[in-house]
Motif scaffolding. Structure first.
Motif, PDB file in Angstrom:
ATOM      1  N   LEU A 195      -1.525   6.712   5.094  1.00  0.00           N
ATOM      2  CA  LEU A 195      -1.885   7.793   4.189  1.00  0.00           C
ATOM      3  C   LEU A 195      -2.951   8.670   4.853  1.00  0.00           C
TER       4      LEU A 195
ATOM      5  N   VAL B 272      -0.860   6.256  -6.695  1.00  0.00           N
ATOM      6  CA  VAL B 272      -0.956   7.183  -5.568  1.00  0.00           C
ATOM      7  C   VAL B 272      -2.190   8.064  -5.703  1.00  0.00           C
TER       8      VAL B 272
ATOM      9  N   GLN C 239      -2.905  -0.976   7.345  1.00  0.00           N
ATOM     10  CA  GLN C 239      -3.782  -0.270   6.406  1.00  0.00           C
ATOM     11  C   GLN C 239      -4.690  -1.205   5.627  1.00  0.00           C
TER      12      GLN C 239
ATOM     13  N   THR D 177       0.881  -1.166   0.000  1.00  0.00           N
ATOM     14  CA  THR D 177       0.000   0.000   0.000  1.00  0.00           C
ATOM     15  C   THR D 177       0.920   1.219   0.000  1.00  0.00           C
TER      16      THR D 177
ATOM     17  N   ALA E  54      -8.081  -0.896   2.810  1.00  0.00           N
ATOM     18  CA  ALA E  54      -7.566  -1.086   1.449  1.00  0.00           C
ATOM     19  C   ALA E  54      -8.672  -1.503   0.476  1.00  0.00           C
TER      20      ALA E  54
ATOM     21  N   VAL F 118      -6.796   3.356   0.909  1.00  0.00           N
ATOM     22  CA  VAL F 118      -5.595   3.144   0.102  1.00  0.00           C
ATOM     23  C   VAL F 118      -5.881   2.046  -0.916  1.00  0.00           C
TER      24      VAL F 118
ATOM     25  N   ALA G 198      -9.350   8.008  -0.451  1.00  0.00           N
ATOM     26  CA  ALA G 198      -9.304   8.749   0.802  1.00  0.00           C
ATOM     27  C   ALA G 198     -10.255   9.939   0.782  1.00  0.00           C
TER      28      ALA G 198
ATOM     29  N   VAL H 125       4.927  10.285  -0.315  1.00  0.00           N
ATOM     30  CA  VAL H 125       4.072   9.098  -0.331  1.00  0.00           C
ATOM     31  C   VAL H 125       4.659   8.142  -1.352  1.00  0.00           C
TER      32      VAL H 125
ATOM     33  N   SER I  25      -5.319   6.269  -4.672  1.00  0.00           N
ATOM     34  CA  SER I  25      -5.442   6.152  -3.215  1.00  0.00           C
ATOM     35  C   SER I  25      -6.009   7.436  -2.620  1.00  0.00           C
TER      36      SER I  25
ATOM     37  N   LYS J 210      -6.182  10.988   5.528  1.00  0.00           N
ATOM     38  CA  LYS J 210      -7.539  10.884   4.996  1.00  0.00           C
ATOM     39  C   LYS J 210      -8.114  12.269   4.741  1.00  0.00           C
TER      40      LYS J 210
ATOM     41  N   ARG K  81     -10.376   6.938   5.618  1.00  0.00           N
ATOM     42  CA  ARG K  81      -9.141   6.238   5.337  1.00  0.00           C
ATOM     43  C   ARG K  81      -9.351   5.409   4.063  1.00  0.00           C
TER      44      ARG K  81
END
Length: 435
Positions: free
Chosen positions: A293, A202, A373, A147, A377, A301, A209, A270, A205, A295, A299
């Motif tokens: 990561l 990225v 995480q 992740t 996920a 990812v 988020a 990141v 993700s 939020k 949350r």
């Protein structure tokens, strides 16, 4: 009877069996993140060959995830299909749609489990299962997964008076402002934005988020590039560069970011947890922090990493050999060993029951961040023509972060239009199939 005649008679009678030739197979593997992965994989294959004298595996290093897919497809078309490939996990559906890879049952029929889908569901974390399946059955077995995580320089945080890693986007932006000192060549944050998958991974993700979805996880023909939540994630990139001035404009690749971060001149980035071992071993001048990561709405990812797939066209003996190699690579012992070496989390659940894994995580708790995480996920975007569809967004991301004149709304609309053109044949075909 002379000696030659006697020996021939004994062999003919079956008293002495002739030596069996080893089954030769190719295994392709990428090294998409930093670290000495190539050397370590060659060691694993060498050990496997020594332990299995009836199988001869030729390891072939293939570069990036995208290049690995291209080289594996080219080899198959040339009549030399690889028996196993460590393939980007989100290519499984695309390869299955195009009828390029075998369902895993084609290998498992030669083992004790037989049912690859049952094996997948019983032994691997639920978060990694969807990217290994297509049309309800396993076409891949996860090998290593990741992740994105937040890496940060604890010393720079302390100097700036920041007590902890940011939990929200608002905190991320505020911390980046405090960490930026352009007179000293110090940036607050850098996000990878290349079109070789890092940028899309990225960004996707951040979309999750932000409370949205990057694509339809149940249908490989639909993406949500022009959604409010995707535009909101693009806004974050735009603000960091052109409003806050805490991230340099233009495309950033992982090597640039590594160099800046390891020099002690970058507050946050990141990156993949697959880079953890490399970064930890090279971050000598400061104390390294690793966090989830941040939020915005929730949350969220995206699972990354790679799975093992087998290309069509291999012989029965090669299928048997591929199955034996696959079971070796995803065994709790080897899967855990690879996880500790690289920073990827082990998709094989039983790897975490081993004493050596427990001792490692006790010594390096940062390796648990990606693992923790998993509860937040989502599957990796997986579509028809995955690479082209992904790059439809990545190319617009690159354009937007390079120019103050391109808005997130414009980038999202263009990316959606380009992706829809690529997806149209699959949408049309599946519509006909349902009639």
């Amino acid at each position: 009877m002379n000696k030659q005649t006697l020996l021939a008679a004994i062999i003919a009678a079956g008293t002495i069996a002739p030596t069996m030739a080893a089954t030769h197979i190719d295994m392709m593997f990428p090294a998409p993140v930093d670290g000495k992965l190539t050397v370590e994989m060659n060691k694993l294959i060498k050990n496997f060959n020594q332990e299995h004298p009836n199988i001869k595996v030729r390891p072939i290093f293939t570069g990036s995830y995208d290049t690995t897919k291209q080289k594996a497809e080219a080899a198959a078309k040339a009549g030399n299909p690889p028996a196993l490939v460590i393939m980007s996990a989100n290519y499984t559906a695309d390869l299955a749609i195009n009828d390029e890879i075998l369902p895993m049952d084609a290998l498992f029929k030669y083992g004790k489990e037989h049912d690859a889908t049952a094996f997948l569901k019983a032994n691997f974390w639920k978060a990694v299962q969807k990217n290994a399946m297509f049309d309800g059955k396993a076409y891949a077995i996860p090998f290593h997964n990741s992740t994105p995580v937040l890496y940060y320089n604890k010393d720079l945080f302390n100097k700036a008076g920041i007590a902890h890693a940011p939990n929200t986007w608002a905190e991320l932006r505020e911390d980046a402002r405090k960490l930026t000192n352009l007179s000293q060549g110090q940036w607050g944050i850098m996000l990878p934005s290349t079109n070789n998958d890092y940028g899309g991974w990225v960004l996707s993700s951040f979309v999750h988020a932000n409370g949205g979805f990057f694509n339809n996880p149940d249908y490989p023909g639909e993406v949500y590039y022009n959604s409010v939540t995707t535009i909101g994630a693009l806004d974050l990139y735009k603000d960091l560069i052109f409003k806050d001035k805490t991230m340099p404009k233009g495309v950033l690749d992982s090597k640039q970011i590594d160099a800046q971060f390891l020099s002690g001149k970058l507050g946050m980035t990141v990156m993949s947890t697959g880079s953890l071992s490399f970064i930890r071993s090279h971050a000598k001048s400061f104390h390294l922090g690793v966090a989830m990561l941040p939020k915005n709405v929730r949350r969220g990812v995206i699972i990354g990493g790679a799975s093992l797939v087998s290309f069509k066209g291999i012989s029965t003996d090669q299928k048997k050999a591929a199955y034996t190699l696959l079971q070796y690579l995803v065994s709790p012992k080897i899967n855990g060993q690879w996880s500790r070496f690289t920073g990827y989390f082990a998709p094989r659940k039983q790897a975490y029951d081993l004493p050596e894994m427990k001792a490692f995580l006790n010594k390096y708790p940062s390796a648990l961040v990606a693992f923790k995480q998993l509860k937040y996920a989502y599957p990796w975007y997986s579509t028809y023509e995955t690479v082209a569809v992904r790059q439809a967004m990545e190319n617009q991301l690159a354009a937007m972060i390079s120019s103050p004149d391109i808005t997130p709304q414009q980038a999202a609309a263009t990316a959606q239009a380009n992706a829809d053109k690529i997806l149209a044949p699959y949408q049309q075909q599946t519509a006909l199939d349902q009639q």
